[in-house]
Design a protein around this motif. Structure first.
Motif, PDB file in Angstrom:
ATOM      1  N   LYS A 100      10.557  29.451  11.649  1.00  0.00           N
ATOM      2  CA  LYS A 100      11.220  28.950  10.442  1.00  0.00           C
ATOM      3  C   LYS A 100      12.734  29.122  10.582  1.00  0.00           C
ATOM      4  CE  LYS A 100       7.270  29.910   7.480  1.00  0.00           C
ATOM      5  NZ  LYS A 100       6.663  28.661   7.709  1.00  0.00           N
ATOM      6  N   PHE A 101      13.459  28.032  10.289  1.00  0.00           N
ATOM      7  CA  PHE A 101      14.902  28.002  10.508  1.00  0.00           C
ATOM      8  C   PHE A 101      15.596  27.302   9.352  1.00  0.00           C
ATOM      9  CE2 PHE A 101      12.556  28.015  14.401  1.00  0.00           C
ATOM     10  CZ  PHE A 101      13.175  29.013  15.143  1.00  0.00           C
ATOM     11  N   GLN A 102      16.892  27.647   9.155  1.00  0.00           N
ATOM     12  CA  GLN A 102      17.663  27.010   8.092  1.00  0.00           C
ATOM     13  C   GLN A 102      19.113  26.840   8.518  1.00  0.00           C
ATOM     14  OE1 GLN A 102      17.445  29.632   4.714  1.00  0.00           O
ATOM     15  NE2 GLN A 102      19.030  30.983   5.482  1.00  0.00           N
ATOM     16  N   TYR A 103      19.799  25.912   7.811  1.00  0.00           N
ATOM     17  CA  TYR A 103      21.232  25.721   8.028  1.00  0.00           C
ATOM     18  C   TYR A 103      21.856  25.272   6.703  1.00  0.00           C
ATOM     19  CZ  TYR A 103      25.697  24.513  10.001  1.00  0.00           C
ATOM     20  OH  TYR A 103      27.036  24.476  10.275  1.00  0.00           O
ATOM     21  N   PRO A 104      22.774  26.086   6.142  1.00  0.00           N
ATOM     22  CA  PRO A 104      23.470  25.680   4.919  1.00  0.00           C
ATOM     23  C   PRO A 104      24.727  24.880   5.266  1.00  0.00           C
ATOM     24  CG  PRO A 104      24.004  27.953   5.423  1.00  0.00           C
ATOM     25  CD  PRO A 104      23.057  27.475   6.499  1.00  0.00           C
ATOM     26  N   TYR A 105      25.026  23.867   4.440  1.00  0.00           N
ATOM     27  CA  TYR A 105      26.244  23.081   4.650  1.00  0.00           C
ATOM     28  C   TYR A 105      26.819  22.676   3.297  1.00  0.00           C
ATOM     29  CZ  TYR A 105      29.550  19.545   6.014  1.00  0.00           C
ATOM     30  OH  TYR A 105      30.711  18.833   6.172  1.00  0.00           O
ATOM     31  N   GLU A 106      28.098  22.983   3.087  1.00  0.00           N
ATOM     32  CA  GLU A 106      28.773  22.613   1.843  1.00  0.00           C
ATOM     33  C   GLU A 106      29.383  21.223   1.993  1.00  0.00           C
ATOM     34  OE1 GLU A 106      32.325  24.017  -1.172  1.00  0.00           O
ATOM     35  OE2 GLU A 106      31.424  25.501   0.159  1.00  0.00           O
ATOM     36  N   ILE A 107      28.999  20.329   1.087  1.00  0.00           N
ATOM     37  CA  ILE A 107      29.471  18.947   1.126  1.00  0.00           C
ATOM     38  C   ILE A 107      30.900  18.887   0.600  1.00  0.00           C
ATOM     39  CG2 ILE A 107      29.069  16.621   0.262  1.00  0.00           C
ATOM     40  CD1 ILE A 107      26.094  17.545  -0.122  1.00  0.00           C
ATOM     41  N   SER A 108      31.772  18.217   1.350  1.00  0.00           N
ATOM     42  CA  SER A 108      33.168  18.103   0.935  1.00  0.00           C
ATOM     43  C   SER A 108      33.280  17.290  -0.350  1.00  0.00           C
ATOM     44  CB  SER A 108      34.007  17.470   2.045  1.00  0.00           C
ATOM     45  OG  SER A 108      33.502  16.198   2.356  1.00  0.00           O
ATOM     46  N   LEU A 109      34.396  17.410  -1.025  1.00  0.00           N
ATOM     47  CA  LEU A 109      34.575  16.804  -2.342  1.00  0.00           C
ATOM     48  C   LEU A 109      34.850  15.311  -2.312  1.00  0.00           C
ATOM     49  CD1 LEU A 109      36.600  19.647  -4.064  1.00  0.00           C
ATOM     50  CD2 LEU A 109      34.177  19.121  -4.300  1.00  0.00           C
ATOM     51  N   SER A 110      35.094  14.728  -1.150  1.00  0.00           N
ATOM     52  CA  SER A 110      35.507  13.319  -1.133  1.00  0.00           C
ATOM     53  C   SER A 110      34.586  12.393  -0.340  1.00  0.00           C
ATOM     54  CB  SER A 110      36.912  13.214  -0.545  1.00  0.00           C
ATOM     55  OG  SER A 110      36.910  13.689   0.792  1.00  0.00           O
ATOM     56  N   ASP A 111      33.463  12.869   0.135  1.00  0.00           N
ATOM     57  CA  ASP A 111      32.625  12.063   1.025  1.00  0.00           C
ATOM     58  C   ASP A 111      31.347  11.596   0.340  1.00  0.00           C
ATOM     59  OD1 ASP A 111      34.254  12.170   3.411  1.00  0.00           O
ATOM     60  OD2 ASP A 111      33.785  14.301   3.402  1.00  0.00           O
ATOM     61  N   LEU A 112      31.452  10.462  -0.360  1.00  0.00           N
ATOM     62  CA  LEU A 112      30.310   9.885  -1.052  1.00  0.00           C
ATOM     63  C   LEU A 112      29.569   8.932  -0.131  1.00  0.00           C
ATOM     64  CD1 LEU A 112      32.053   9.033  -4.436  1.00  0.00           C
ATOM     65  CD2 LEU A 112      30.828  11.118  -3.809  1.00  0.00           C
ATOM     66  N   GLY A 113      28.265   8.769  -0.374  1.00  0.00           N
ATOM     67  CA  GLY A 113      27.493   7.804   0.396  1.00  0.00           C
ATOM     68  C   GLY A 113      26.314   8.434   1.113  1.00  0.00           C
ATOM     69  N   TRP A 114      25.823   7.704   2.130  1.00  0.00           N
ATOM     70  CA  TRP A 114      24.629   8.081   2.887  1.00  0.00           C
ATOM     71  C   TRP A 114      25.010   8.922   4.098  1.00  0.00           C
ATOM     72  CZ3 TRP A 114      19.735   8.706   2.336  1.00  0.00           C
ATOM     73  CH2 TRP A 114      18.872   8.694   3.430  1.00  0.00           C
ATOM     74  N   TRP A 115      24.644  10.176   4.099  1.00  0.00           N
ATOM     75  CA  TRP A 115      24.860  11.094   5.204  1.00  0.00           C
ATOM     76  C   TRP A 115      23.630  11.053   6.109  1.00  0.00           C
ATOM     77  CZ3 TRP A 115      28.538  15.478   5.326  1.00  0.00           C
ATOM     78  CH2 TRP A 115      29.536  15.372   4.350  1.00  0.00           C
ATOM     79  N   THR A 116      23.811  11.276   7.402  1.00  0.00           N
ATOM     80  CA  THR A 116      22.695  11.305   8.342  1.00  0.00           C
ATOM     81  C   THR A 116      22.794  12.548   9.221  1.00  0.00           C
ATOM     82  OG1 THR A 116      23.905  10.008   9.976  1.00  0.00           O
ATOM     83  CG2 THR A 116      22.495   8.790   8.428  1.00  0.00           C
TER      84      THR A 116
END
Length: 100
Positions: free
Chosen positions: A62-78
């Motif tokens: 079992k593994f995890q990775y946290p990532y904070e989304i920047s304030l200006s990047d809207l749309g579809w992330w991959t």
């Protein structure tokens, strides 16, 4: 179901790695090869923001990775996660939407 987040949210990508035993015909949580799994995350414009980083271990398989989304990047992330097991590579893709 498509996951949706807002700018400033912290996403937590969590995976479980399992291996199959032919002798018992069962699946079991197992650790992959050393330094795996690795995660890559791309912003909507294609910019790589996380490049092949080893995910944190929670427990066996079992593994995890946290990532904070920047304030200006809207749309579809991959993104994708690569796992190696006994030298064999598997690549799983994911995506999510970021809105205001």
């Amino acid at each position: 179901m498509i996951k949706q987040f807002q700018t400033g949210d912290t996403i937590l990508v969590v995976i479980t790695h399992q291996t199959y035993s032919f002798s018992t015909d069962t699946w079991a949580d197992a650790d992959p090869d050393a330094n795996f799994p690795k995660i890559t995350i791309n912003k909507p414009d294609g910019t790589v923001v996380v490049n092949s980083v080893t995910m944190d271990t929670i427990a066996t398989g079992k593994f995890q990775y946290p990532y904070e989304i920047s304030l200006s990047d809207l749309g579809w992330w991959t993104g994708f996660i690569i796992v190696e097991n006994n030298g064999y590579t598997d690549k799983e893709y994911f995506g999510f939407t970021v809105k205001v």
